[in-house]
Design an enzyme around this catalytic site. Structure first.
Site, short mmCIF file in Angstrom:
data_model
loop_
_atom_site.label_atom_id
_atom_site.label_comp_id
_atom_site.label_asym_id
_atom_site.label_seq_id
_atom_site.Cartn_x
_atom_site.Cartn_y
_atom_site.Cartn_z
N ARG A 24 0.80 -1.21 -0.02
CA ARG A 24 -0.03 0.01 0.08
C ARG A 24 0.89 1.31 0.00
O ARG A 24 1.94 1.21 0.46
CB ARG A 24 -0.73 0.17 1.07
CG ARG A 24 -1.99 -0.83 1.24
CD ARG A 24 -2.69 -0.97 2.55
NE ARG A 24 -3.64 -2.03 2.64
CZ ARG A 24 -3.40 -3.47 3.21
NH1 ARG A 24 -2.24 -3.59 3.64
NH2 ARG A 24 -4.25 -4.18 3.03
N LYS A 28 -2.13 -0.71 7.70
CA LYS A 28 -3.53 -0.87 7.91
C LYS A 28 -3.89 -1.89 8.93
O LYS A 28 -4.92 -1.96 9.41
CB LYS A 28 -4.04 -0.97 6.29
CG LYS A 28 -5.80 -1.21 6.46
CD LYS A 28 -6.05 -1.45 5.00
CE LYS A 28 -7.72 -1.69 4.93
NZ LYS A 28 -8.08 -1.57 3.53
N HIS A 52 -3.41 3.40 -5.07
CA HIS A 52 -4.04 2.18 -5.18
C HIS A 52 -3.77 1.35 -6.47
O HIS A 52 -3.60 0.09 -6.32
CB HIS A 52 -5.36 1.90 -4.69
CG HIS A 52 -5.71 0.94 -3.49
ND1 HIS A 52 -4.67 1.05 -2.22
CD2 HIS A 52 -6.08 -0.23 -3.11
CE1 HIS A 52 -5.01 0.01 -1.73
NE2 HIS A 52 -5.99 -0.53 -2.21
N ARG A 73 -0.80 -1.32 -6.25
CA ARG A 73 -1.03 -2.46 -5.54
C ARG A 73 -1.88 -3.26 -6.47
O ARG A 73 -1.61 -4.55 -6.54
CB ARG A 73 -1.80 -2.39 -4.20
CG ARG A 73 -1.86 -3.58 -3.34
CD ARG A 73 -2.23 -3.14 -1.69
NE ARG A 73 -3.11 -3.94 -1.28
CZ ARG A 73 -2.40 -4.80 -0.34
NH1 ARG A 73 -1.26 -4.87 -0.34
NH2 ARG A 73 -3.37 -5.57 0.29
N HIS A 127 -5.92 -10.89 2.45
CA HIS A 127 -7.32 -10.86 1.94
C HIS A 127 -8.12 -12.06 2.70
O HIS A 127 -7.54 -12.99 2.95
CB HIS A 127 -7.70 -10.95 0.56
CG HIS A 127 -7.49 -9.53 0.11
ND1 HIS A 127 -7.46 -9.45 -1.50
CD2 HIS A 127 -7.22 -8.27 0.32
CE1 HIS A 127 -7.42 -8.24 -1.99
NE2 HIS A 127 -7.05 -7.57 -0.71
N TYR A 175 -10.81 -7.43 -6.28
CA TYR A 175 -9.88 -6.29 -6.09
C TYR A 175 -8.84 -6.17 -7.23
O TYR A 175 -8.64 -4.76 -7.48
CB TYR A 175 -8.97 -6.83 -4.81
CG TYR A 175 -8.10 -5.70 -4.18
CD1 TYR A 175 -8.50 -4.60 -3.40
CD2 TYR A 175 -6.56 -5.92 -4.64
CE1 TYR A 175 -7.47 -4.04 -3.39
CE2 TYR A 175 -5.75 -4.98 -4.26
CZ TYR A 175 -5.95 -3.98 -3.55
OH TYR A 175 -5.15 -2.99 -3.07
#
Length: 179
Positions: free
Chosen positions: A39, A63, A127, A130, A153, A162
C-alpha cells in the site's frame, strides 16, 4: 470515491515508467508498488535504512498491523543503491523538495498525471500500484491462494474482485455470448 484500476497492459506500464523516469523518486515508489504490492502508506513510510544494502524489506503494515517480510527483486536492488547513495540511514526514503516525508496526495498526482500523459483511460491512483502488482502476479502464476495470502485478504473472491479479474471474466463471457 471512484474505484481505481490496475494497469493491465505491460506496454502501458512501460509507458508510465518512462514518463516517471524524469523523477527518480516517483519512478522508485511506483516500481516498489508494482513489484511488491505494498500500500502507498507502507511505501511512503520507508526510511533509507529499510532498503539500503538489504535483501528483504521488513515492515509492519500500517493498515493491518501485520508483519510483512519479502525479498527485494533484481529490478529494485540497483534502484535502491542509486537512490540511497550519500543519504543518511534515518531519513525518509521519499522526501519532498523541502526535505519532508512525501505524502500520499503528491504520490497520487504523480501517478495520475503520468497515466494521463500516457493516454490511459481508466481511473488511476495510488492504489493502482498494488492492484497492478496483483493483476500481473495472478496473470503470470494463476495462484490466487498465494496472492490472497500476500494481500492478507479474507477469501479468494475478494482478491479476484480487488484486482479486477472478476469483472474482466464477466466482460469476456458477455463478449463471447451471442445469440
Amino acid at each position: 470515491m471512484a474505484t481505481v484500476e490496475p494497469i493491465r497492459s505491460l506496454n502501458d506500464l512501460k509507458k508510465v515508467e518512462k514518463i516517471l523516469a524524469k523523477n527518480p523518486r516517483d519512478l522508485l515508489f511506483f516500481t516498489i508498488g508494482t513489484n511488491c504490492g505494498l500500500r502507498i502508506s507502507d511505501i511512503l513510510s520507508l526510511n533509507v535504512k529499510d532498503v539500503r544494502g538489504k535483501n528483504y524489506i521488513q515492515l509492519t503494515e500500517k493498515k493491518t498491523g501485520k508483519f510483512k517480510k519479502f525479498p527485494i527483486n533484481s529490478k529494485l536492488k540497483p534502484m535502491f543503491a542509486n537512490f540511497t547513495k550519500n543519504r543518511s540511514d534515518d531519513e525518509p526514503l521519499f522526501m519532498t523538495k523541502f526535505k519532508n516525508r512525501l505524502g500520499r496526495v503528491t504520490a497520487y498526482y504523480a501517478i495520475r498525471n503520468a497515466c494521463e500523459i500516457a493516454h490511459l483511460e481508466e481511473n488511476f491512483g495510488t492504489h493502482t500500484l498494488r492492484k497492478t502488482f496483483g493483476y500481473h502476479y495472478y496473470k503470470r502464476y494463476k495462484d490466487i491462494a498465494m496472492l490472497q495470502k500476500i494481500f492478507n485478504h479474507s477469501n479468494q473472491m475478494v482478491t479476484l474482485r480487488y484486482i479486477g479479474i472478476e469483472q474482466e471474466q464477466i466482460n469476456e463471457s458477455y463478449n463471447k455470448f451471442i445469440l
